[in-house]
Design a protein around this motif. Structure first.
Motif, PDB file in Angstrom:
ATOM      1  N   ARG A 122       9.056  -4.398 -26.399  1.00 58.16           N
ATOM      2  CA  ARG A 122       8.119  -3.286 -26.219  1.00 58.16           C
ATOM      3  C   ARG A 122       8.470  -2.354 -25.060  1.00 58.16           C
ATOM      4  O   ARG A 122       8.863  -2.792 -23.973  1.00 58.16           O
ATOM      5  CB  ARG A 122       6.708  -3.833 -25.971  1.00 58.16           C
ATOM      6  CG  ARG A 122       5.682  -2.724 -25.813  1.00 58.16           C
ATOM      7  CD  ARG A 122       4.253  -3.225 -25.838  1.00 58.16           C
ATOM      8  NE  ARG A 122       3.329  -2.106 -25.928  1.00 58.16           N
ATOM      9  CZ  ARG A 122       2.336  -1.861 -25.070  1.00 58.16           C
ATOM     10  NH1 ARG A 122       2.103  -2.686 -24.074  1.00 58.16           N
ATOM     11  NH2 ARG A 122       1.576  -0.800 -25.217  1.00 58.16           N
ATOM     12  N   TYR A 123       8.255  -1.085 -25.327  1.00 54.88           N
ATOM     13  CA  TYR A 123       8.272  -0.006 -24.334  1.00 54.88           C
ATOM     14  C   TYR A 123       6.970   0.732 -24.604  1.00 54.88           C
ATOM     15  O   TYR A 123       6.828   1.363 -25.653  1.00 54.88           O
ATOM     16  CB  TYR A 123       9.532   0.828 -24.579  1.00 54.88           C
ATOM     17  CG  TYR A 123       9.489   2.274 -24.223  1.00 54.88           C
ATOM     18  CD1 TYR A 123       9.251   2.693 -22.912  1.00 54.88           C
ATOM     19  CD2 TYR A 123       9.733   3.259 -25.184  1.00 54.88           C
ATOM     20  CE1 TYR A 123       9.248   4.039 -22.599  1.00 54.88           C
ATOM     21  CE2 TYR A 123       9.745   4.600 -24.872  1.00 54.88           C
ATOM     22  CZ  TYR A 123       9.491   4.992 -23.585  1.00 54.88           C
ATOM     23  OH  TYR A 123       9.501   6.323 -23.277  1.00 54.88           O
ATOM     24  N   PRO A 124       5.968   0.599 -23.757  1.00 55.14           N
ATOM     25  CA  PRO A 124       4.631   1.080 -24.118  1.00 55.14           C
ATOM     26  C   PRO A 124       4.542   2.606 -24.229  1.00 55.14           C
ATOM     27  O   PRO A 124       5.079   3.327 -23.387  1.00 55.14           O
ATOM     28  CB  PRO A 124       3.743   0.621 -22.958  1.00 55.14           C
ATOM     29  CG  PRO A 124       4.575  -0.277 -22.118  1.00 55.14           C
ATOM     30  CD  PRO A 124       6.001  -0.003 -22.422  1.00 55.14           C
ATOM     31  N   THR A 125       3.871   3.055 -25.274  1.00 58.95           N
ATOM     32  CA  THR A 125       3.587   4.498 -25.403  1.00 58.95           C
ATOM     33  C   THR A 125       2.100   4.723 -25.641  1.00 58.95           C
ATOM     34  O   THR A 125       1.669   5.850 -25.842  1.00 58.95           O
ATOM     35  CB  THR A 125       4.365   5.129 -26.571  1.00 58.95           C
ATOM     36  OG1 THR A 125       3.966   4.483 -27.778  1.00 58.95           O
ATOM     37  CG2 THR A 125       5.851   5.007 -26.380  1.00 58.95           C
ATOM     38  N   ALA A 126       1.339   3.640 -25.688  1.00 59.31           N
ATOM     39  CA  ALA A 126      -0.112   3.756 -25.836  1.00 59.31           C
ATOM     40  C   ALA A 126      -0.697   2.581 -25.080  1.00 59.31           C
ATOM     41  O   ALA A 126      -0.026   1.566 -24.881  1.00 59.31           O
ATOM     42  CB  ALA A 126      -0.508   3.687 -27.303  1.00 59.31           C
ATOM     43  N   GLN A 159       3.601  -7.394 -28.444  1.00 59.60           N
ATOM     44  CA  GLN A 159       3.540  -7.581 -29.894  1.00 59.60           C
ATOM     45  C   GLN A 159       4.434  -8.755 -30.292  1.00 59.60           C
ATOM     46  O   GLN A 159       5.305  -9.133 -29.532  1.00 59.60           O
ATOM     47  CB  GLN A 159       4.016  -6.301 -30.580  1.00 59.60           C
ATOM     48  CG  GLN A 159       3.161  -5.101 -30.216  1.00 59.60           C
ATOM     49  CD  GLN A 159       3.419  -3.900 -31.121  1.00 59.60           C
ATOM     50  OE1 GLN A 159       3.685  -4.033 -32.308  1.00 59.60           O
ATOM     51  NE2 GLN A 159       3.311  -2.711 -30.541  1.00 59.60           N
ATOM     52  N   GLY A 185       6.395   8.140 -29.958  1.00 58.84           N
ATOM     53  CA  GLY A 185       6.976   6.864 -29.541  1.00 58.84           C
ATOM     54  C   GLY A 185       7.934   6.978 -28.363  1.00 58.84           C
ATOM     55  O   GLY A 185       8.654   6.033 -28.066  1.00 58.84           O
ATOM     56  N   MET A 208      10.014   3.523 -27.207  1.00 58.61           N
ATOM     57  CA  MET A 208      10.852   3.167 -28.330  1.00 58.61           C
ATOM     58  C   MET A 208      10.980   1.681 -28.399  1.00 58.61           C
ATOM     59  O   MET A 208      11.793   1.101 -27.722  1.00 58.61           O
ATOM     60  CB  MET A 208      12.231   3.724 -28.041  1.00 58.61           C
ATOM     61  CG  MET A 208      13.019   3.955 -29.226  1.00 58.61           C
ATOM     62  SD  MET A 208      12.231   5.112 -30.246  1.00 58.61           S
ATOM     63  CE  MET A 208      11.362   6.147 -29.111  1.00 58.61           C
ATOM     64  N   CYS A 209      10.181   1.067 -29.151  1.00 57.14           N
ATOM     65  CA  CYS A 209      10.276  -0.389 -29.217  1.00 57.14           C
ATOM     66  C   CYS A 209      11.356  -0.777 -30.221  1.00 57.14           C
ATOM     67  O   CYS A 209      11.888   0.065 -30.935  1.00 57.14           O
ATOM     68  CB  CYS A 209       8.959  -0.983 -29.663  1.00 57.14           C
ATOM     69  SG  CYS A 209       7.583  -0.465 -28.634  1.00 57.14           S
ATOM     70  N   ASP A 233      -2.289   1.370 -30.158  1.00 58.01           N
ATOM     71  CA  ASP A 233      -2.327   1.977 -31.497  1.00 58.01           C
ATOM     72  C   ASP A 233      -1.794   0.997 -32.551  1.00 58.01           C
ATOM     73  O   ASP A 233      -2.158   1.062 -33.720  1.00 58.01           O
ATOM     74  CB  ASP A 233      -1.510   3.283 -31.520  1.00 58.01           C
ATOM     75  CG  ASP A 233      -0.074   3.072 -31.083  1.00 58.01           C
ATOM     76  OD1 ASP A 233       0.185   2.199 -30.224  1.00 58.01           O
ATOM     77  OD2 ASP A 233       0.815   3.767 -31.599  1.00 58.01           O
ATOM     78  N   SER A 234      -0.944   0.068 -32.124  1.00 55.11           N
ATOM     79  CA  SER A 234      -0.363  -0.885 -33.077  1.00 55.11           C
ATOM     80  C   SER A 234      -1.420  -1.853 -33.598  1.00 55.11           C
ATOM     81  O   SER A 234      -1.378  -2.271 -34.753  1.00 55.11           O
ATOM     82  CB  SER A 234       0.774  -1.669 -32.414  1.00 55.11           C
ATOM     83  OG  SER A 234       1.653  -0.781 -31.766  1.00 55.11           O
ATOM     84  N   HIS A 253       5.356  -3.129 -34.440  1.00 53.34           N
ATOM     85  CA  HIS A 253       5.399  -1.681 -34.721  1.00 53.34           C
ATOM     86  C   HIS A 253       6.253  -0.945 -33.705  1.00 53.34           C
ATOM     87  O   HIS A 253       6.122  -1.164 -32.507  1.00 53.34           O
ATOM     88  CB  HIS A 253       3.932  -1.171 -34.688  1.00 53.34           C
ATOM     89  CG  HIS A 253       3.767   0.308 -34.525  1.00 53.34           C
ATOM     90  ND1 HIS A 253       2.834   0.860 -33.662  1.00 53.34           N
ATOM     91  CD2 HIS A 253       4.373   1.363 -35.122  1.00 53.34           C
ATOM     92  CE1 HIS A 253       2.886   2.174 -33.737  1.00 53.34           C
ATOM     93  NE2 HIS A 253       3.811   2.510 -34.609  1.00 53.34           N
ATOM     94  N   ASN A 254       7.100  -0.068 -34.200  1.00 51.25           N
ATOM     95  CA  ASN A 254       7.813   0.878 -33.338  1.00 51.25           C
ATOM     96  C   ASN A 254       7.339   2.275 -33.693  1.00 51.25           C
ATOM     97  O   ASN A 254       7.388   2.662 -34.857  1.00 51.25           O
ATOM     98  CB  ASN A 254       9.325   0.760 -33.571  1.00 51.25           C
ATOM     99  CG  ASN A 254      10.129   1.872 -32.901  1.00 51.25           C
ATOM    100  OD1 ASN A 254      11.177   2.260 -33.397  1.00 51.25           O
ATOM    101  ND2 ASN A 254       9.657   2.388 -31.795  1.00 51.25           N
ATOM    102  N   GLY A 255       6.896   3.005 -32.701  1.00 48.68           N
ATOM    103  CA  GLY A 255       6.442   4.371 -32.932  1.00 48.68           C
ATOM    104  C   GLY A 255       5.133   4.611 -32.229  1.00 48.68           C
ATOM    105  O   GLY A 255       4.751   3.870 -31.323  1.00 48.68           O
ATOM    106  N   ASN A 256       4.455   5.643 -32.632  1.00 53.49           N
ATOM    107  CA  ASN A 256       3.181   5.964 -32.006  1.00 53.49           C
ATOM    108  C   ASN A 256       2.319   6.731 -33.000  1.00 53.49           C
ATOM    109  O   ASN A 256       2.783   7.704 -33.603  1.00 53.49           O
ATOM    110  CB  ASN A 256       3.447   6.828 -30.764  1.00 53.49           C
ATOM    111  CG  ASN A 256       2.258   6.887 -29.844  1.00 53.49           C
ATOM    112  OD1 ASN A 256       1.848   5.863 -29.297  1.00 53.49           O
ATOM    113  ND2 ASN A 256       1.667   8.046 -29.712  1.00 53.49           N
TER     114      ASN A 256
END
Ligand SMILES: O=P(O)(O)OC[C@H]1O[C@H](OP(=O)(O)OP(=O)(O)O)[C@H](O)[C@@H]1O
Ligand SMILES: NC(=O)CC[C@H](N)C(=O)O
Ligand SMILES: [Mg+2]
Length: 503
Positions: free
Chosen positions: A73-77, A86, A405, A1-2, A127-128, A100-103
């Motif tokens: 950032r909190y990495p999800t990818a 970012q 995310g 969750m960024c 992914d961002s 970008h926030n999400g995935n």
């Protein structure tokens, strides 16, 4: 969750972006970055660490200009390498930066088609970076030397047609201004605010309203699912619905854990929703667990505190802060890597013996994900002399991976996967374990805004709203992002940074 933030101002925006990011720090503690536009130049500072560690005075001085975006950032990818911090930047067309926030759930396919159709290279596993290039390619296709608001919205519409998953985005286009948009389900939050100055109106877009309030802006509204907002360099605001069939399905986990309690997301006070969770869970315990002889209610700081206080009111039992949190250790759940997460629980929380000695305690947490916290906390409560240790979770059993995310890529890393409540209770060594019911969790948020008809709650139900997630996808995700794979990737991907700035 960024966390994302963007400002189109009438004066330098560096300090307000920095302040906004510190107010979103709870959403991402792995990396931070700010990019500003000064005339026809972009200025960048990003790196691994907390906001206060990444930006020093010399960096802040460099971040000149009246338009800028920022990210925590909190990495999800990909990995947690600084190469994937970012905002990202692409030089053509015009020069575009994005946070970008999400995935994205189709980022591999998009990456391939970008290469085949647009000859665009993506250098990281983020992914961002893919999303930025899709957006840039669609802006390119407008084929204009100067884009109107219509052109900008046409490009966002085509982004929506191709991209799947969750995305709340702020972007800047040199010579134009700032664009912000939210995916057609509005899975991740995004809000807009303004501030009047003697030179005119300034606008801010941020993941949570707390960043808007805290920087002296006034909250205007949430960005709608599928909507895009374009604010020109001159400060003119345009907005348009760019999705064909937007349906609002915000993520329920924002209310459970991610967001700050003083934020409002989609018309719901996060604090009020947590109080409601405590009320429902308290009522369930009162009705169905009459046999538990509870002496005291103890929260697991920090997120569960508001929830536990309400349970104590419903059960009419004392609330005590039996654990002290070391405020210098970050949130454990959003740390990358299970080894680091495990070690951090004991460093972060310490018991006050007198609150446990000889007592039957009900420990309350907002959620049990991998069980890292609950297992160690119960052990600490026993070591501190508790008689019986009961455990309550304000979220139901988390049994399915998240693809939007939240870094829960592997079902078998979840303590609730394939297990009944009794088995989970045995694993964490609780004398009783009580989970919230999903309907009650949903009620807790929905009652604050009856316009919200559905919530993204796949981690509890296994139902994925974007309709593109099947077992093959989940198997691939597990193979790419399980804990041991992530540890391997950290090594490989740390060398991918292309930006070349002095420290
Ligand atoms: O079952 P687990 O895998 O341990 O994950 C769940 C725990 O992680 C989170 O706390 P965190 O320490 O991240 O943050 P907080 O201080 O905001 O509660 C959450 O509040 C739970 O306590
Ligand atoms: N938590 C997030 O929103 C992560 C954004 C993006 N997927 C990344 O890994 O950087
Ligand atoms: Mg916690």
């Amino acid at each position: 969750m960024c966390g994302v933030v963007g400002i189109v101002g009438k004066q330098p925006v560096n300090q307000a972006l920095y302040d906004g990011l510190t107010m979103l720090q709870h959403r991402g503690q792995n990396a931070a970055g700010i990019m500003t536009i000064d005339g026809y130049n972009l200025r960048l500072r990003k790196g691994n660490g907390l906001v206060r560690d990444v930006f020093h005075t010399r960096h802040m001085r460099r971040l000149s200009g009246n338009i800028g975006i920022g990210h925590v950032r909190y990495p999800t990818a990909g990995s947690s390498s600084s190469a994937e911090a970012q905002p990202f930047y692409v030089n053509s067309p015009f020069g575009i930066a994005m946070a970008h926030n999400g995935n994205l759930t189709n980022s591999n396919e998009l990456q391939q088609s970008l290469f085949e159709t647009a000859k665009r290279h993506i250098n990281t596993a983020s992914d961002s970076e893919v999303l930025l290039n899709i957006f840039a390619h669609e802006i390119m296709r407008e084929n204009q030397m100067h884009l109107s608001a219509d052109d900008m919205f046409a490009a966002v519409s085509r982004v929506h047609q191709q991209v799947k998953g969750a995305y709340a985005v702020v972007a800047m286009v040199i010579g134009h201004g700032m664009v912000a948009f939210r995916d057609p389900f509005g899975i991740r939050p995004l809000a807009i605010g303004k501030r009047e100055t003697s030179q005119g109106t300034e606008y801010m877009v941020a993941s949570e309203s707390v960043a808007i309030d805290g920087t002296g802006f006034t909250f205007m509204r949430d960005v709608e699912p599928g909507e895009a907002v374009y604010i020109t360099e001159e400060g003119e605001l345009f907005s348009r619905q760019c999705a064909e069939n937007p349906v609002h399905i915000p993520c329920i986990f924002e209310y459970v854990y991610f967001a700050r309690p003083d934020s409002f997301i989609d018309g719901v006070s996060v604090y009020a929703s947590r109080i409601n969770m405590g009320r429902k869970l308290g009522e369930k315990i009162k009705k169905e667990y009459k046999n538990l002889d509870i002496d005291v209610i103890i929260p697991i700081p920090e997120t569960a505190c508001d929830i536990a206080l309400e349970i104590s009111r419903v059960l009419d039992k004392p609330y005590r802060q039996g654990f002290v949190k070391n405020r210098y250790i970050g949130r454990t759940f959003i740390m990358p890597g299970q080894t680091q997460r495990r070690k951090s629980v004991r460093r972060k929380l310490n018991a006050i013996g007198s609150e446990f000695k000889g007592k039957n305690v009900l420990l309350v947490d907002d959620s049990i994900v991998r069980g890292t916290t609950s297992e160690q906390i119960i052990e600490m409560a026993r070591e501190a002399g508790a008689n019986k240790v009961y455990f309550a979770s304000a979220a139901p059993e988390i049994r399915f991976p998240n693809v939007y995310g939240i870094d829960m890529p592997s079902a078998n890393e979840l303590i609730g996967y394939g297990r009944e409540v009794d088995e989970i209770s045995q694993l964490i060594k609780a004398d009783a374990l009580i989970y919230q019911d999903l309907d009650d969790l949903i009620w807790s948020a929905q009652v604050e805004n009856s316009n919200l008809k559905q919530f993204e709650s796949s981690v509890f139900s296994g139902h994925y709203v974007t309709g593109d997630i099947d077992q093959t996808y989940l198997d691939r995700l597990h193979a790419a992002r399980n804990d041991s794979k992530q540890e391997e990737q950290e090594q490989e991907e740390s060398n991918l940074a292309l930006y070349n700035e002095a420290d």
